[in-house]
Design a protein around this motif. Structure first.
Motif, mmCIF file in Angstrom:
data_model
loop_
_atom_site.group_PDB
_atom_site.id
_atom_site.type_symbol
_atom_site.label_atom_id
_atom_site.label_comp_id
_atom_site.label_asym_id
_atom_site.label_seq_id
_atom_site.Cartn_x
_atom_site.Cartn_y
_atom_site.Cartn_z
ATOM 1 N N LYS A 70 38.039 22.637 47.395
ATOM 2 C CA LYS A 70 38.975 21.851 48.207
ATOM 3 C C LYS A 70 40.089 22.658 48.863
ATOM 4 O O LYS A 70 41.017 22.079 49.409
ATOM 5 C CB LYS A 70 39.568 20.707 47.394
ATOM 6 N N GLY A 71 40.020 23.981 48.812
ATOM 7 C CA GLY A 71 41.061 24.795 49.439
ATOM 8 C C GLY A 71 42.334 24.861 48.618
ATOM 9 O O GLY A 71 43.416 25.046 49.160
ATOM 10 N N CYS A 72 42.222 24.759 47.290
ATOM 11 C CA CYS A 72 43.399 24.683 46.425
ATOM 12 C C CYS A 72 43.912 26.044 45.956
ATOM 13 O O CYS A 72 44.916 26.121 45.262
ATOM 14 C CB CYS A 72 43.140 23.768 45.235
ATOM 15 N N TRP A 73 43.258 27.137 46.317
ATOM 16 C CA TRP A 73 43.742 28.488 46.052
ATOM 17 C C TRP A 73 43.109 29.440 47.048
ATOM 18 O O TRP A 73 42.133 29.095 47.715
ATOM 19 C CB TRP A 73 43.451 28.952 44.615
ATOM 20 N N MET A 74 43.685 30.623 47.162
ATOM 21 C CA MET A 74 43.087 31.671 47.993
ATOM 22 C C MET A 74 43.469 33.024 47.412
ATOM 23 O O MET A 74 44.428 33.129 46.645
ATOM 24 C CB MET A 74 43.534 31.557 49.450
ATOM 25 N N THR A 75 42.690 34.041 47.746
ATOM 26 C CA THR A 75 43.039 35.400 47.361
ATOM 27 C C THR A 75 43.323 36.186 48.631
ATOM 28 O O THR A 75 42.662 35.984 49.663
ATOM 29 C CB THR A 75 41.919 36.087 46.549
ATOM 30 N N LEU A 76 44.326 37.063 48.548
ATOM 31 C CA LEU A 76 44.724 37.867 49.701
ATOM 32 C C LEU A 76 44.528 39.345 49.393
ATOM 33 O O LEU A 76 44.713 39.797 48.264
ATOM 34 C CB LEU A 76 46.197 37.620 50.046
ATOM 35 N N ASN A 77 44.189 40.103 50.420
ATOM 36 C CA ASN A 77 43.952 41.531 50.318
ATOM 37 C C ASN A 77 45.278 42.286 50.302
ATOM 38 O O ASN A 77 46.092 42.121 51.201
ATOM 39 C CB ASN A 77 43.110 41.968 51.520
ATOM 40 N N LEU A 78 45.482 43.126 49.284
ATOM 41 C CA LEU A 78 46.702 43.943 49.205
ATOM 42 C C LEU A 78 46.480 45.357 49.736
ATOM 43 O O LEU A 78 47.340 46.220 49.598
ATOM 44 C CB LEU A 78 47.224 43.991 47.767
ATOM 45 N N GLU A 79 45.333 45.620 50.340
ATOM 46 C CA GLU A 79 45.028 46.883 51.025
ATOM 47 C C GLU A 79 44.880 48.102 50.110
ATOM 48 O O GLU A 79 44.720 49.195 50.597
ATOM 49 C CB GLU A 79 46.093 47.202 52.089
ATOM 50 N N ASP A 80 44.956 47.923 48.795
ATOM 51 C CA ASP A 80 44.828 49.070 47.902
ATOM 52 C C ASP A 80 43.703 48.858 46.889
ATOM 53 O O ASP A 80 43.662 49.505 45.864
ATOM 54 C CB ASP A 80 46.148 49.335 47.165
ATOM 55 N N GLY A 81 42.832 47.914 47.193
ATOM 56 C CA GLY A 81 41.755 47.582 46.263
ATOM 57 C C GLY A 81 42.108 46.399 45.376
ATOM 58 O O GLY A 81 41.253 45.876 44.672
ATOM 59 N N ASN A 82 43.369 45.992 45.374
ATOM 60 C CA ASN A 82 43.809 44.829 44.603
ATOM 61 C C ASN A 82 43.917 43.618 45.515
ATOM 62 O O ASN A 82 43.929 43.742 46.736
ATOM 63 C CB ASN A 82 45.184 45.090 43.957
#
Length: 155
Positions: A70-82
């Protein structure tokens, strides 16, 4: 009397630099994109934090994954592999399920968290992972987390 051998060059008037308008779709509290820090700067903040530490922040990053239920979370790229796990304050709003790869601005509280095995498996299931991948989750995990009260999705 002084003479200069340099010829005065008349500069032609320059047109004002065009400021590119960026369109955003807004979710949660109304926020503006100004003063958001880039994900690489946020990574440096996270590296200095311990489990339980938190800071108020606004950051800009690319979306890696979104809850497909349902779109209740997301993950974002921190550009360092995390990456950072983003949830929405009081589950007061959700984001579209098709924004992976898009740039977002999030506002709220950044913190370091320890995620239980059950919670990790729940997120893996929401993300559409296979039963084999889910079964490989066997220990708690220190994660970079964010509780967003407002999100802008670049259009």
């Amino acid at each position: 009397m002084l003479n200069s051998c340099k010829k005065k060059v008349e500069e032609s008037p320059k047109p004002f630099d065009k400021v590119e308008e960026v369109a955003y779709a807004s979710f949660g509290n109304e926020i503006i994109a100004d003063d958001a820090i880039v994900s690489t700067s946020m990574t440096e903040h996270y590296k200095t934090m311990n489990i339980g530490d938190s800071i108020n922040s606004k950051m800009i990053a690319k979306v890696n994954n979104v809850c497909q239920a349902k779109g209740c979370w997301m993950t974002l790229n921190l550009e360092d592999g995390n990456e950072v796990m983003v949830k929405f304050k009081d589950y007061g709003f959700f984001v579209p399920k098709d924004i992976a790869g898009k740039e977002v601005v999030i506002n709220g509280k950044a913190f370091v968290n320890e995620v239980s095995i059950d919670e990790q498996r729940h997120y893996a299931e929401d993300a559409g992972k296979s039963k084999e991948e889910i079964a490989q989750i066997i220990k708690p995990k220190k994660t970079y987390s964010f509780e967003a009260d407002g999100v802008l999705v670049k259009q």
